[in-house]
Design a protein around this motif. Structure first.
Motif, PDB file in Angstrom:
ATOM      1  N   LEU A 126       0.828  -1.202   0.000  1.00 18.30           N
ATOM      2  CA  LEU A 126       0.000   0.000   0.000  1.00 18.30           C
ATOM      3  C   LEU A 126       0.862   1.252   0.000  1.00 18.30           C
ATOM      4  O   LEU A 126       0.627   2.188  -0.777  1.00 18.30           O
ATOM      5  CB  LEU A 126      -0.903  -0.003   1.240  1.00 18.30           C
ATOM      6  N   HIS A 127       1.880   1.275   0.843  1.00 20.90           N
ATOM      7  CA  HIS A 127       2.737   2.457   0.947  1.00 20.90           C
ATOM      8  C   HIS A 127       3.555   2.701  -0.322  1.00 20.90           C
ATOM      9  O   HIS A 127       4.028   3.820  -0.546  1.00 20.90           O
ATOM     10  CB  HIS A 127       3.691   2.314   2.134  1.00 20.90           C
ATOM     11  N   ARG A 128       3.715   1.668  -1.124  1.00 23.11           N
ATOM     12  CA  ARG A 128       4.510   1.799  -2.350  1.00 23.11           C
ATOM     13  C   ARG A 128       3.662   2.047  -3.588  1.00 23.11           C
ATOM     14  O   ARG A 128       4.185   2.061  -4.696  1.00 23.11           O
ATOM     15  CB  ARG A 128       5.333   0.522  -2.567  1.00 23.11           C
ATOM     16  N   THR A 129       2.337   2.268  -3.411  1.00 22.45           N
ATOM     17  CA  THR A 129       1.492   2.428  -4.596  1.00 22.45           C
ATOM     18  C   THR A 129       1.526   3.820  -5.188  1.00 22.45           C
ATOM     19  O   THR A 129       0.720   4.140  -6.045  1.00 22.45           O
ATOM     20  CB  THR A 129       0.018   2.057  -4.301  1.00 22.45           C
ATOM     21  N   GLY A 130       2.456   4.657  -4.747  1.00 20.40           N
ATOM     22  CA  GLY A 130       2.628   5.928  -5.448  1.00 20.40           C
ATOM     23  C   GLY A 130       2.466   7.121  -4.545  1.00 20.40           C
ATOM     24  O   GLY A 130       2.028   7.039  -3.399  1.00 20.40           O
ATOM     25  N   SER A 131       2.819   8.256  -5.058  1.00 23.08           N
ATOM     26  CA  SER A 131       2.702   9.523  -4.353  1.00 23.08           C
ATOM     27  C   SER A 131       1.466  10.244  -4.864  1.00 23.08           C
ATOM     28  O   SER A 131       0.872   9.862  -5.868  1.00 23.08           O
ATOM     29  CB  SER A 131       3.949  10.373  -4.609  1.00 23.08           C
ATOM     30  N   PRO A 132       1.023  11.336  -4.194  1.00 23.23           N
ATOM     31  CA  PRO A 132      -0.180  12.049  -4.613  1.00 23.23           C
ATOM     32  C   PRO A 132      -0.185  12.465  -6.066  1.00 23.23           C
ATOM     33  O   PRO A 132      -1.233  12.498  -6.697  1.00 23.23           O
ATOM     34  CB  PRO A 132      -0.207  13.264  -3.681  1.00 23.23           C
TER      35      PRO A 132
END
Length: 348
Positions: A132-138
């Protein structure tokens, strides 16, 4: 219990479970899975209908539903179901309203069995958080991150960014609830002292540290937030996006970290969870070495939140805190008694 709301949720879940069906039905009566201030959940067959907390910002919730449904979150977050034909929906999201409450539909999964703690999916939880934390930035979604605060910003409205993770806001609400339940009670002073020792961002009063607000976080991670889907033997998925948004990913590790520091979570389980998160490339902590510098502030905040809720709930029920609640209250006293440079060392 709001009987009218429960009945309406059951009817909606039943319609979603049997699209196009008419006439008499032999299905069992809908089952109330939860009825709390933060959500009423009713199941009909394979479908769950949830009435979210009163006062929930529909725009922010719609944005969170779109985050959960995005293809890059497939296999990580349980995705919401579409509403039945003819049910009015919010623009761009499967969200409706019943009795003044925002309502969503979800597949029914198999939850963690509380009677079998040895089978608790700690490694799976760590791996899912890392993904989840690696699914991208805003910037990979829509615009910039939401602003800090109570979560009432207009996230999800046209031209706005995705919502902020509500972990700090929930901690602040817990402390406010404790203050209201036990006004002037000297017994809560150590919890308040530990709260005042936290930086402003952890108290929902300021933005997170630079570089720590661009990660997509669950916002309220505990084992009750995992289900197997399809039930009963499908893969584990994270559920409940009410607090999901962009913020410091260490917050999602903070509850098990706080339990470990307070002595409630055995070291071997904590290490299994942490190792799985690190093996998945999670950005909340360094890949090796001491994780505590990154976890210290969120773990202290979750300790305060848990202790504050313990005082509030025990007051509402007219009882003393139970043994587990007292452990977290005592942990706040240890935090409050230490100088700032040692505040994270509350295991001693």
């Amino acid at each position: 219990m709001n009987t009218a709301l429960v009945r309406a949720l059951g009817d909606l879940a039943h319609r979603a479970a049997h699209p196009g069906a008419g006439g008499a039905c032999s299905c069992p009566a809908p089952d109330v899975l939860a009825d709390r201030a933060d959500g009423t959940v009713v199941r009909s067959g394979p479908v769950v209908a949830k009435a979210h907390a009163a006062g929930t910002d529909p725009g922010a919730l719609a944005a969170r539903l779109r985050l959960a449904a995005a293809p890059e979150r497939h296999g990580v977050l349980l995705a919401p179901l579409p509403l039945p034909e003819g049910v009015p929906a919010a623009p761009g999201a499967p969200l409706t309203e019943l009795h003044g409450r925002p309502v969503t539909l979800w597949p029914c999964g198999e939850p963690v069995d509380p009677a079998d703690p040895d089978a608790a999916p700690w490694e799976e939880a760590g791996a899912l958080l890392a993904r989840l934390h690696r699914t991208g930035s805003p910037r990979n979604d829509t615009g910039g991150p939401g602003q800090p605060g109570s979560g009432s910003h207009k996230a999800g409205q046209p031209g706005s960014g995705p919502p902020a993770m509500r972990g700090p806001a929930k901690a602040a609400l817990a402390v406010a609830r404790m203050r209201a339940a036990r006004p002037g009670d000297p017994a809560v002073a150590p919890v308040l002292a530990a709260w005042r020792g936290l930086p402003g961002w952890a108290r929902d009063e300021a933005a997170p540290p630079a570089g720590r607000s661009r990660f997509l976080c669950h916002g309220d991670l505990h084992l009750g937030q995992l289900v197997r889907h399809p039930a009963p033997d499908g893969p584990w998925l994270l559920i409940d996006v009410d607090d999901t948004g962009y913020g410091d990913p260490a917050w999602d590790l903070a509850r098990p970290a706080a339990w470990y520091a307070a002595g409630l979570l055995p070291p071997d389980i904590w290490l299994r969870f942490l190792d799985a998160y690190r093996s998945g490339g999670g950005p909340a902590v360094p890949g090796e070495g001491d994780p505590w510098p990154a976890l210290d502030v969120p773990a202290r905040a979750l300790t305060v939140q848990t202790a504050a809720l313990a005082w509030a709930k025990s007051a509402a029920e007219g009882r003393a805190p139970d043994e587990v609640e007292q452990v977290m209250i005592d942990a706040c006293a240890r935090i409050a008694s230490l100088p700032p440079e040692l505040a994270g060392e509350f295991t001693s």
